[in-house]
Scaffold this motif. Structure first.
Motif, PDB file in Angstrom:
ATOM      1  N   THR A 192     -18.382  58.559  22.030  1.00  0.00           N
ATOM      2  CA  THR A 192     -17.488  58.490  23.959  1.00  0.00           C
ATOM      3  C   THR A 192     -18.129  59.625  24.848  1.00  0.00           C
ATOM      4  O   THR A 192     -18.796  60.444  24.039  1.00  0.00           O
ATOM      5  CB  THR A 192     -16.337  58.893  24.141  1.00  0.00           C
ATOM      6  N   GLN A 193     -18.403  59.261  25.923  1.00  0.00           N
ATOM      7  CA  GLN A 193     -19.395  60.519  26.160  1.00  0.00           C
ATOM      8  C   GLN A 193     -18.469  61.972  26.061  1.00  0.00           C
ATOM      9  O   GLN A 193     -19.349  63.183  25.901  1.00  0.00           O
ATOM     10  CB  GLN A 193     -18.826  60.018  27.747  1.00  0.00           C
ATOM     11  N   GLU A 226     -19.576  54.320  18.051  1.00  0.00           N
ATOM     12  CA  GLU A 226     -18.697  53.699  19.268  1.00  0.00           C
ATOM     13  C   GLU A 226     -18.649  56.319  19.808  1.00  0.00           C
ATOM     14  O   GLU A 226     -17.363  55.967  19.611  1.00  0.00           O
ATOM     15  CB  GLU A 226     -17.327  53.769  18.578  1.00  0.00           C
TER      16      GLU A 226
END
Length: 208
Positions: free
Chosen positions: A177-178, A175
Motif C-alpha cells: 500500500t502507499q 501488495e
C-alpha cells in the motif's frame, strides 16, 4: 548477455522470466544457484509475492529504476540479483515460522562463487559480495538488534549503496500500500541518519 539486460532494461525481470528460461540459462552453473530460489518459500506476512525468486525479480526491477543513483551501476545490479541467494541454504521452519537466519553471510560467499564462474573482475566480485553481506543491516540497525554492526559495515561498503539496495529490497514485495511504501522509505532514511550520526561522532575513515 544477462549483464546487458541488468544494465539496460527497464524491467530485467522480463528477460529473466522468459528469454533466460527459454535459453536454458538456469540449467547450467552458476545459474542453477538462482533456479533453487524458485523452490524457497518466504513468510507470507512479509513476502506476499511468494517464493524468493518472485521477490528477486521484483527487487531487480526496483533496482533498475534507481541504478543511476548508484556509484557503481554494474555492482549494484548484480547485488540486486544475488542479494538473497543465501536463502536457498538458510531457509527453514522454526516454531511454525519460515526463517532464513544468516542468509546475508551465506549469500556473500555464494555471490563470490557465482560471479567467479562468470568473470575474473575481483573488484566487481568484492563489491557485490559486500553489498550482499551487509544488505540486512538496515533492519538490524533500525531495530537495534544485536546483529547490527555499523562499524564493520562502514569499513567495507558505502552505507549509501546499502541504503539504495535496501529500498529496492523493501519495495520489491507484493501488495504494498502507499502507507507501507512510505513507511519503508522512512525506515531506510532512519538507517541513513544513523550511519551519518556514526560518522559525525566517531570521526572514522569509513566508506561513504
Amino acid at each position: 548477455m544477462l549483464e546487458e539486460h541488468l544494465l539496460l532494461d527497464d524491467k530485467p525481470s522480463k528477460f529473466l522470466s522468459y528469454e533466460a528460461e527459454e535459453a536454458g540459462y538456469f540449467d547450467r552453473h552458476p545459474f542453477t544457484m538462482l533456479k533453487k530460489l524458485k523452490d524457497i518459500p518466504q513468510s507470507p506476512e512479509h513476502h506476499p509475492e511468494g517464493n524468493v525468486w518472485n521477490h528477486t525479480l521484483l527487487v531487480v526491477d526496483e533496482a533498475a529504476k534507481r541504478k543511476d543513483e548508484s556509484e557503481d551501476k554494474r555492482a549494484f545490479m548484480w547485488a540486486a540479483l544475488l542479494h538473497d541467494i543465501g536463502k536457498a541454504p538458510a531457509t527453514r521452519m522454526k516454531k511454525g515460522r519460515i526463517v532464513a537466519y544468516d542468509h546475508d553471510k551465506m549469500g556473500a560467499k555464494m555471490a563470490v562463487e557465482f560471479l567467479e564462474a562468470l568473470t575474473d573482475d575481483r573488484e566487481l566480485i568484492g563489491k557485490v559480495s559486500k553489498l550482499v553481506r551487509w544488505h540486512m543491516q538496515i533492519l538490524f540497525v533500525v531495530k537495534d538488534l544485536p546483529f547490527a554492526d555499523l562499524e564493520n559495515m562502514m569499513k567495507q561498503v558505502s552505507y549509501k549503496e546499502v541504503a539504495l539496495l535496501g529500498i529496492c529490497d523493501r519495495l520489491g514485495r507484493g501488495e504494498l500500500t502507499q502507507e507501507r511504501i512510505q513507511k519503508e522509505k522512512e525506515t531506510v532514511e532512519l538507517f541513513v541518519r544513523k550511519c551519518e550520526e556514526r560518522l559525525r561522532y566517531s570521526g572514522c575513515s569509513c566508506m561513504e
